[in-house]
Design a protein around this motif. Structure first.
Motif, PDB file in Angstrom:
ATOM      1  N   LEU A   1       0.703  -1.300   0.042  1.00  0.00           N
ATOM      2  CA  LEU A   1       0.067  -0.122   0.048  1.00  0.00           C
ATOM      3  C   LEU A   1       0.937   1.130  -0.122  1.00  0.00           C
ATOM      4  O   LEU A   1       2.113   1.383   0.498  1.00  0.00           O
ATOM      5  CB  LEU A   1      -0.985   0.042   1.366  1.00  0.00           C
ATOM      6  N   ILE A   2       0.354   2.615  -0.554  1.00  0.00           N
ATOM      7  CA  ILE A   2       0.998   3.823  -0.449  1.00  0.00           C
ATOM      8  C   ILE A   2       0.679   4.195   1.139  1.00  0.00           C
ATOM      9  O   ILE A   2      -0.432   4.247   1.421  1.00  0.00           O
ATOM     10  CB  ILE A   2       0.361   4.670  -1.466  1.00  0.00           C
ATOM     11  N   GLY A   3       1.857   4.484   1.729  1.00  0.00           N
ATOM     12  CA  GLY A   3       1.815   4.743   2.959  1.00  0.00           C
ATOM     13  C   GLY A   3       0.961   6.129   3.336  1.00  0.00           C
ATOM     14  O   GLY A   3       1.028   6.897   2.599  1.00  0.00           O
ATOM     15  N   GLY A   4       0.094   6.441   4.345  1.00  0.00           N
ATOM     16  CA  GLY A   4      -0.786   7.172   4.453  1.00  0.00           C
ATOM     17  C   GLY A   4      -2.128   7.249   3.454  1.00  0.00           C
ATOM     18  O   GLY A   4      -2.704   8.053   4.037  1.00  0.00           O
ATOM     19  N   GLN A   5      -1.965   6.611   2.489  1.00  0.00           N
ATOM     20  CA  GLN A   5      -3.125   6.822   1.563  1.00  0.00           C
ATOM     21  C   GLN A   5      -4.037   5.469   1.481  1.00  0.00           C
ATOM     22  O   GLN A   5      -5.234   5.485   1.439  1.00  0.00           O
ATOM     23  CB  GLN A   5      -2.723   6.925   0.155  1.00  0.00           C
ATOM     24  N   GLY A   6      -3.261   4.371   1.456  1.00  0.00           N
ATOM     25  CA  GLY A   6      -3.775   3.094   1.800  1.00  0.00           C
ATOM     26  C   GLY A   6      -4.199   2.466   0.328  1.00  0.00           C
ATOM     27  O   GLY A   6      -4.525   1.259  -0.027  1.00  0.00           O
ATOM     28  N   HIS A   7      -3.703   3.180  -1.144  1.00  0.00           N
ATOM     29  CA  HIS A   7      -4.051   2.506  -2.462  1.00  0.00           C
ATOM     30  C   HIS A   7      -3.118   1.292  -2.429  1.00  0.00           C
ATOM     31  O   HIS A   7      -1.829   1.311  -2.095  1.00  0.00           O
ATOM     32  CB  HIS A   7      -3.696   3.548  -3.218  1.00  0.00           C
ATOM     33  N   ILE A   8      -3.818   0.219  -2.906  1.00  0.00           N
ATOM     34  CA  ILE A   8      -3.008  -1.121  -3.378  1.00  0.00           C
ATOM     35  C   ILE A   8      -3.034  -0.968  -4.781  1.00  0.00           C
ATOM     36  O   ILE A   8      -2.370  -1.808  -5.548  1.00  0.00           O
ATOM     37  CB  ILE A   8      -3.311  -2.106  -2.632  1.00  0.00           C
ATOM     38  N   LEU A   9      -4.006  -0.679  -5.598  1.00  0.00           N
ATOM     39  CA  LEU A   9      -4.109  -0.693  -6.870  1.00  0.00           C
ATOM     40  C   LEU A   9      -4.519   0.678  -7.695  1.00  0.00           C
ATOM     41  O   LEU A   9      -5.376   1.400  -7.062  1.00  0.00           O
ATOM     42  CB  LEU A   9      -5.221  -1.697  -7.239  1.00  0.00           C
ATOM     43  N   GLY A  10      -3.748   0.979  -8.599  1.00  0.00           N
ATOM     44  CA  GLY A  10      -4.317   1.923  -9.422  1.00  0.00           C
ATOM     45  C   GLY A  10      -3.461   3.549  -9.093  1.00  0.00           C
ATOM     46  O   GLY A  10      -3.575   4.407  -9.621  1.00  0.00           O
ATOM     47  N   ARG A  11      -2.515   3.239  -8.187  1.00  0.00           N
ATOM     48  CA  ARG A  11      -1.446   4.491  -7.829  1.00  0.00           C
ATOM     49  C   ARG A  11      -0.262   3.737  -7.771  1.00  0.00           C
ATOM     50  O   ARG A  11       0.163   3.004  -6.785  1.00  0.00           O
ATOM     51  CB  ARG A  11      -1.921   4.976  -6.487  1.00  0.00           C
ATOM     52  N   GLY A  12       0.652   4.044  -8.785  1.00  0.00           N
ATOM     53  CA  GLY A  12       2.000   3.665  -8.771  1.00  0.00           C
ATOM     54  C   GLY A  12       2.173   2.235  -9.454  1.00  0.00           C
ATOM     55  O   GLY A  12       3.405   1.745  -9.664  1.00  0.00           O
ATOM     56  N   ASN A  13       1.083   1.719  -9.891  1.00  0.00           N
ATOM     57  CA  ASN A  13       1.303   0.191 -10.297  1.00  0.00           C
ATOM     58  C   ASN A  13       0.238   0.002 -11.395  1.00  0.00           C
ATOM     59  O   ASN A  13      -0.483  -1.024 -11.429  1.00  0.00           O
ATOM     60  CB  ASN A  13       0.979  -0.820  -9.370  1.00  0.00           C
ATOM     61  N   GLN A  14      -0.185   1.107 -12.234  1.00  0.00           N
ATOM     62  CA  GLN A  14      -1.232   1.083 -13.596  1.00  0.00           C
ATOM     63  C   GLN A  14      -0.878  -0.220 -14.293  1.00  0.00           C
ATOM     64  O   GLN A  14      -1.737  -0.395 -15.114  1.00  0.00           O
ATOM     65  CB  GLN A  14      -1.379   2.439 -13.942  1.00  0.00           C
ATOM     66  N   GLN A  15       0.262  -0.599 -14.108  1.00  0.00           N
ATOM     67  CA  GLN A  15       0.404  -1.693 -14.998  1.00  0.00           C
ATOM     68  C   GLN A  15      -0.202  -3.060 -14.906  1.00  0.00           C
ATOM     69  O   GLN A  15      -0.588  -3.841 -15.576  1.00  0.00           O
ATOM     70  CB  GLN A  15       1.932  -2.016 -14.933  1.00  0.00           C
ATOM     71  N   LEU A  16      -0.698  -2.826 -13.480  1.00  0.00           N
ATOM     72  CA  LEU A  16      -1.549  -4.156 -13.097  1.00  0.00           C
ATOM     73  C   LEU A  16      -3.024  -3.659 -13.471  1.00  0.00           C
ATOM     74  O   LEU A  16      -3.856  -3.234 -12.604  1.00  0.00           O
ATOM     75  CB  LEU A  16      -1.545  -4.294 -11.579  1.00  0.00           C
ATOM     76  N   SER A  17      -3.496  -3.983 -14.629  1.00  0.00           N
ATOM     77  CA  SER A  17      -4.755  -3.678 -15.409  1.00  0.00           C
ATOM     78  C   SER A  17      -5.818  -4.696 -14.761  1.00  0.00           C
ATOM     79  O   SER A  17      -5.334  -5.804 -14.174  1.00  0.00           O
ATOM     80  CB  SER A  17      -4.641  -3.729 -16.782  1.00  0.00           C
ATOM     81  N   PRO A  18      -6.931  -3.982 -14.650  1.00  0.00           N
ATOM     82  CA  PRO A  18      -8.113  -4.983 -14.467  1.00  0.00           C
ATOM     83  C   PRO A  18      -8.185  -6.097 -15.128  1.00  0.00           C
ATOM     84  O   PRO A  18      -8.560  -7.277 -14.522  1.00  0.00           O
ATOM     85  CB  PRO A  18      -9.406  -4.021 -14.480  1.00  0.00           C
ATOM     86  N   ALA A  19      -7.832  -6.045 -16.546  1.00  0.00           N
ATOM     87  CA  ALA A  19      -7.786  -7.295 -17.309  1.00  0.00           C
ATOM     88  C   ALA A  19      -6.827  -8.338 -16.839  1.00  0.00           C
ATOM     89  O   ALA A  19      -7.247  -9.790 -17.053  1.00  0.00           O
ATOM     90  CB  ALA A  19      -7.658  -6.803 -18.570  1.00  0.00           C
ATOM     91  N   PHE A  20      -5.773  -8.013 -16.565  1.00  0.00           N
ATOM     92  CA  PHE A  20      -4.666  -8.735 -15.939  1.00  0.00           C
ATOM     93  C   PHE A  20      -4.776  -9.437 -14.739  1.00  0.00           C
ATOM     94  O   PHE A  20      -4.975 -10.637 -14.458  1.00  0.00           O
ATOM     95  CB  PHE A  20      -3.380  -8.169 -15.815  1.00  0.00           C
ATOM     96  N   ILE A  21      -5.405  -8.442 -13.739  1.00  0.00           N
ATOM     97  CA  ILE A  21      -6.006  -9.130 -12.436  1.00  0.00           C
ATOM     98  C   ILE A  21      -7.303 -10.055 -12.720  1.00  0.00           C
ATOM     99  O   ILE A  21      -7.254 -11.334 -11.912  1.00  0.00           O
ATOM    100  CB  ILE A  21      -6.359  -8.094 -11.630  1.00  0.00           C
ATOM    101  N   LYS A  22      -7.958  -9.926 -13.485  1.00  0.00           N
ATOM    102  CA  LYS A  22      -9.089 -10.668 -13.627  1.00  0.00           C
ATOM    103  C   LYS A  22      -8.655 -12.153 -14.181  1.00  0.00           C
ATOM    104  O   LYS A  22      -9.225 -13.142 -13.903  1.00  0.00           O
ATOM    105  CB  LYS A  22     -10.199 -10.207 -14.583  1.00  0.00           C
ATOM    106  N   SER A  23      -7.695 -11.978 -14.938  1.00  0.00           N
ATOM    107  CA  SER A  23      -7.190 -13.109 -15.693  1.00  0.00           C
ATOM    108  C   SER A  23      -6.608 -14.004 -14.718  1.00  0.00           C
ATOM    109  O   SER A  23      -6.543 -15.410 -15.083  1.00  0.00           O
ATOM    110  CB  SER A  23      -6.223 -12.858 -16.860  1.00  0.00           C
ATOM    111  N   ILE A  24      -5.891 -13.607 -13.729  1.00  0.00           N
ATOM    112  CA  ILE A  24      -5.279 -14.513 -12.851  1.00  0.00           C
ATOM    113  C   ILE A  24      -6.000 -14.791 -11.423  1.00  0.00           C
ATOM    114  O   ILE A  24      -5.735 -15.804 -10.784  1.00  0.00           O
ATOM    115  CB  ILE A  24      -3.823 -13.940 -12.265  1.00  0.00           C
TER     116      ILE A  24
END
Length: 378
Positions: free
Chosen positions: A297-320
């Motif tokens: 997670l991004i410290g203080g914010q709590g983002h685990i997806l969509g901030r700093g790791n946009q390479q991890l697309s919804p399509a990719f996560i859905k596939s695995i």
């Protein structure tokens, strides 16, 4: 919405008050009823749920109880005043096969936690069917409580559940599923057997090696997290390592170069792709080999997806699959969120909403907590 699967064994403990030394088997149950035994498991489940309701107070936690019909769950949940959904019609009287079938329904619903009232036999039936690592809390209602998956009292089970729902950091641990041979017990012999382990929430505690005056040592905690993740890694398996210092600690422990603000891919402890793109990752799925994503997670914010790791697309996560996304973080970072959820913000609103719920977070060596995942408030 946090979902709890409620399972009640209506016959748990029925043989205790009439000196039958247990409640397993239809013959014993019929004899217990003939002797005037009272079925108390439903009352104990209601006690636990009432304690849960009181512990939540005026908090804004959205909770639904997913349960079976009648005495197997819905009667207790409705009596305690909970938002309840019945997804399984139990036989009357219910049997161990009903418990197993209902657990399978709960697994398919991907509920967050299983709360069950029973004894060691009930724990065995749940363990026999629970193929996913869903945390459980046992409400003690049986004659025999040798298993480590039970709270000390029904009220304690409710309070413990409330702590989770309110976002308190409770470590997860493996607890034994034990049972004894009732026939041998009636002859005065105790023959106990360990049937396996289920995951239960524990009280908040730091890993012994990471304590310094009651506070986490960042360096030691990161080393512990890295050791735990690396120990779980399997051969011929792709691991997509996200950005951030917690993920970087894993790469450092493997003596591999790391893209601090990017995504790397390793396999068999070797670097396969450095600073991978979303296209690179989608092409990886064509290899038809298992893939696990590791994010923090991004410290203080709590983002685990969509901030700093946009390479991890919804399509990719859905596939695995979401189950194959591991979240790693120190407890200090989680506590700094002050109860706010981990955030997913991939710009796919429907996908983001599908991830809301609870998620296991690796917080040390053989140490993890259950934490809430929500949506961006932006």
């Amino acid at each position: 919405m946090f979902t709890i699967g409620l399972v009640v064994n209506p016959f748990a403990g029925i043989g205790g008050s009439v000196a039958l030394k247990g409640s397993d088997g239809q013959v014993i149950r019929e004899e217990a009823l003939r002797r005037g035994a009272e079925q108390l498991a439903m009352k104990k489940a209601e006690l636990a749920l009432t304690a849960l309701k009181e512990s939540l107070g005026q908090s804004e936690v959205e909770l639904k109880i997913i349960t079976a019909s009648g005495d197997m769950g819905s009667n207790s949940a409705v009596a305690a005043g909970f938002n309840t959904e019945v997804i399984y019609s139990a036989n009357n009287p219910s049997t161990a096969e009903d418990t197993k079938a209902f657990i399978q329904h709960l697994v398919e619903r991907k509920i967050d936690l299983i709360l069950f009232a029973g004894g060691d036999g009930t724990a065995r039936d749940i363990f026999a069917t629970l193929k996913r690592d869903i945390p459980v809390i046992g409400i003690p209602a049986g004659c025999k409580i040798h298993s480590g998956v039970y709270a000390v009292t029904p009220q304690a089970a409710g309070l413990l559940t409330g702590q989770i729902l309110k976002g308190e950091l409770l470590s997860l641990k493996s607890a034994t599923v034990m049972d004894i041979d009732e026939d041998a017990f009636r002859d005065g012999k105790v023959k106990a057997r360990n049937f396996g382990y289920m995951t239960v929430p524990d009280s908040l505690q730091y890993v012994q090696a990471t304590k310094q005056g009651g506070q986490e040592s960042e360096e030691l905690v990161l080393a512990d997290i890295a050791a735990d993740v690396i120990e779980q890694m399997e051969p011929e398996h792709y691991y997509v390592i996200g950005s951030g210092t917690t993920c970087a600690a894993i790469m450092e422990d493997l003596n591999l170069p790391n893209t601090l603000l990017g995504v790397d891919v390793i396999k068999n402890n070797e670097l396969i792709l450095q600073d991978a793109t979303a296209k690179d990752l989608m092409e990886l799925t064509e290899q038809q080999q298992p893939i696990t994503i590791i994010v923090t997670l991004i410290g203080g914010q709590g983002h685990i997806l969509g901030r700093g790791n946009q390479q991890l697309s919804p399509a990719f996560i859905k596939s695995i699959g979401w189950d194959n996304v591991w979240v790693v973080a120190t407890k200090s970072k989680l506590k700094a969120l002050d109860g706010r959820p981990l955030i997913v913000d991939t710009a796919d609103a429907e996908f983001d909403a599908s991830l809301a719920g609870s998620k296991r977070v690796i917080t040390g060596y053989h140490d993890s907590v259950l934490y809430r995942v929500g949506l961006s408030s932006n």
